[in-house]
Design a protein around this motif. Structure first.
Motif, PDB file in Angstrom:
ATOM      1  N   ALA A 103       4.294  13.627  -2.964  1.00 33.91           N
ATOM      2  CA  ALA A 103       3.379  12.885  -1.958  1.00 33.91           C
ATOM      3  C   ALA A 103       3.224  13.695  -0.611  1.00 33.91           C
ATOM      4  O   ALA A 103       2.465  13.049   0.170  1.00 33.91           O
ATOM      5  N   GLU A 139       1.620   6.134  -7.142  1.00 34.79           N
ATOM      6  CA  GLU A 139       0.364   6.947  -7.696  1.00 34.79           C
ATOM      7  C   GLU A 139       0.760   8.481  -7.538  1.00 34.79           C
ATOM      8  O   GLU A 139       0.462   9.029  -8.620  1.00 34.79           O
ATOM      9  N   SER A 140       1.396   8.895  -6.439  1.00 39.83           N
ATOM     10  CA  SER A 140       1.665  10.296  -6.407  1.00 39.83           C
ATOM     11  C   SER A 140       2.605  10.850  -7.543  1.00 39.83           C
ATOM     12  O   SER A 140       2.365  12.061  -7.981  1.00 39.83           O
ATOM     13  N   ILE A 152       0.768   7.516   6.363  1.00 39.74           N
ATOM     14  CA  ILE A 152      -0.296   6.960   5.549  1.00 39.74           C
ATOM     15  C   ILE A 152      -1.133   8.069   4.742  1.00 39.74           C
ATOM     16  O   ILE A 152      -1.620   7.800   3.738  1.00 39.74           O
ATOM     17  N   ARG A 176       0.780  -1.280   0.032  1.00 41.16           N
ATOM     18  CA  ARG A 176       0.123  -0.090   0.021  1.00 41.16           C
ATOM     19  C   ARG A 176       0.745   1.224   0.106  1.00 41.16           C
ATOM     20  O   ARG A 176       0.491   2.235  -0.530  1.00 41.16           O
ATOM     21  N   MET A 177       1.980   1.230   0.852  1.00 40.86           N
ATOM     22  CA  MET A 177       2.775   2.708   0.913  1.00 40.86           C
ATOM     23  C   MET A 177       3.588   2.610  -0.517  1.00 40.86           C
ATOM     24  O   MET A 177       3.463   3.809  -0.981  1.00 40.86           O
ATOM     25  N   LYS A 234      -1.173   9.016   0.788  1.00 40.46           N
ATOM     26  CA  LYS A 234      -2.104   8.522  -0.474  1.00 40.46           C
ATOM     27  C   LYS A 234      -3.148   9.667  -0.858  1.00 40.46           C
ATOM     28  O   LYS A 234      -3.496   9.373  -1.804  1.00 40.46           O
ATOM     29  N   GLU A 278       2.410   1.541  -3.358  1.00 38.13           N
ATOM     30  CA  GLU A 278       1.395   2.213  -4.304  1.00 38.13           C
ATOM     31  C   GLU A 278       1.183   3.520  -4.190  1.00 38.13           C
ATOM     32  O   GLU A 278       0.890   4.250  -5.140  1.00 38.13           O
ATOM     33  N   ALA A 279       1.012   3.855  -2.870  1.00 35.60           N
ATOM     34  CA  ALA A 279       0.646   5.534  -2.707  1.00 35.60           C
ATOM     35  C   ALA A 279       1.781   6.473  -3.312  1.00 35.60           C
ATOM     36  O   ALA A 279       1.298   7.522  -3.949  1.00 35.60           O
TER      37      ALA A 279
END
Length: 272
Positions: A154, A19-20, A122, A12-13, A125, A15-16
């Motif tokens: 991010a 994405e950013s 977190i 998840r981290m 995200k 991916e975040a």
């Protein structure tokens, strides 16, 4: 940015962060490489973001200028041993493994490697994260600037001494959970006073968001608090109740407790 960025670990981290940097146009998807033990996870990342995916960590290292180690600390040593022969001194190694010190990375990869230890939270995200980092002596100022350019998509990037990483973990790493609890509690108070749940939650979240923005503009929280408190008014009554219940002390103790636990975990990691 023409740099090629690799992620070992596609959780998840990771991916975040992926994405950013893609949404901000910092790096094109074709220059992002990701490896993970989960083939379904890789398929998802490839389909959603258009990145290159690999099952072998060494392939990511070979194709990347910046290598982000986004794995859990308990498997970090094994991953480092796996890639050590593929890493070259010209590459920038970025570790987001909580509690895993630069010293341990150098012992496996070699002291000639350029390493930056990072503690994101977190909130990356939603591009509102805090990203604390500490570089080793091999990282140049230009490389620090490159790192900042990469991670600023991010959130807020802040350099700290590595010895303060546990304190960062206690405050900004665990802090979002504390604030989510505040938002939930404020909303519960609104519901108790008669507001519909959805309305109360929106009011609570926006109140926290706006309050944070005012502090980030440079105004001290104490001054801002006093500006809202009228003599014998509603806010003064509410603040008095918070002080009576020890809310301020509770938050201080929560951050310090999270910090102490991070120190304990870091001590364990150093022995791995």
């Amino acid at each position: 940015m023409n740099a090629r960025v690799g992620f070992i670990g596609g959780g998840r981290m990771a991916e975040a962060l992926i994405e950013s940097i893609i949404v901000s146009n910092k790096i094109k998807p074709c220059n992002v490489n990701v490896s993970d033990v989960n083939a379904d996870r890789l398929a998802y990342l490839k389909d959603r973001y258009g990145v290159n995916t690999f099952m072998l960590n060494t392939e990511v290292v070979a194709l990347s200028d910046i290598v982000v180690l986004a794995v859990k600390p308990q498997v970090m040593s094994a991953v480092l041993r796996e890639i050590k022969n593929a890493v070259i001194p010209q590459q920038l190694i970025v570790s987001i493994a909580a509690g895993y010190p630069i010293e341990n990375i150098e012992k496996i990869l070699g002291s000639d490697k350029k390493i930056i230890r990072v503690m994101p939270n977190i909130l990356v995200k939603v591009n509102e994260g805090t990203i604390a980092f500490a570089p080793n002596s091999r990282v140049s100022e230009d490389e620090v600037s490159l790192f900042k350019e990469f991670f600023e998509a991010a959130g807020e990037v802040i350099e700290v001494e590595e010895r303060l990483m546990d304190a960062v973990t206690g405050l900004s790493g665990s802090g979002p959970a504390f604030i989510f609890l505040v938002i939930e509690a404020l909303a519960d108070g609104g519901v108790r006073a008669g507001l519909p749940r959805e309305t109360a939650l929106k009011l609570a979240a926006q109140t926290v968001k706006g309050s944070a923005k005012m502090v980030l503009k440079g105004e001290h929280p104490e001054v801002l608090k006093d500006s809202v408190m009228s003599p014998a008014g509603t806010t003064a009554e509410g603040v008095a109740k918070l002080e009576e219940k020890g809310v301020r002390s509770a938050f201080i103790e929560a951050v310090f407790a999270a910090f102490k636990r991070s120190v304990e975990i870091s001590g364990l990691v150093k022995k791995w």
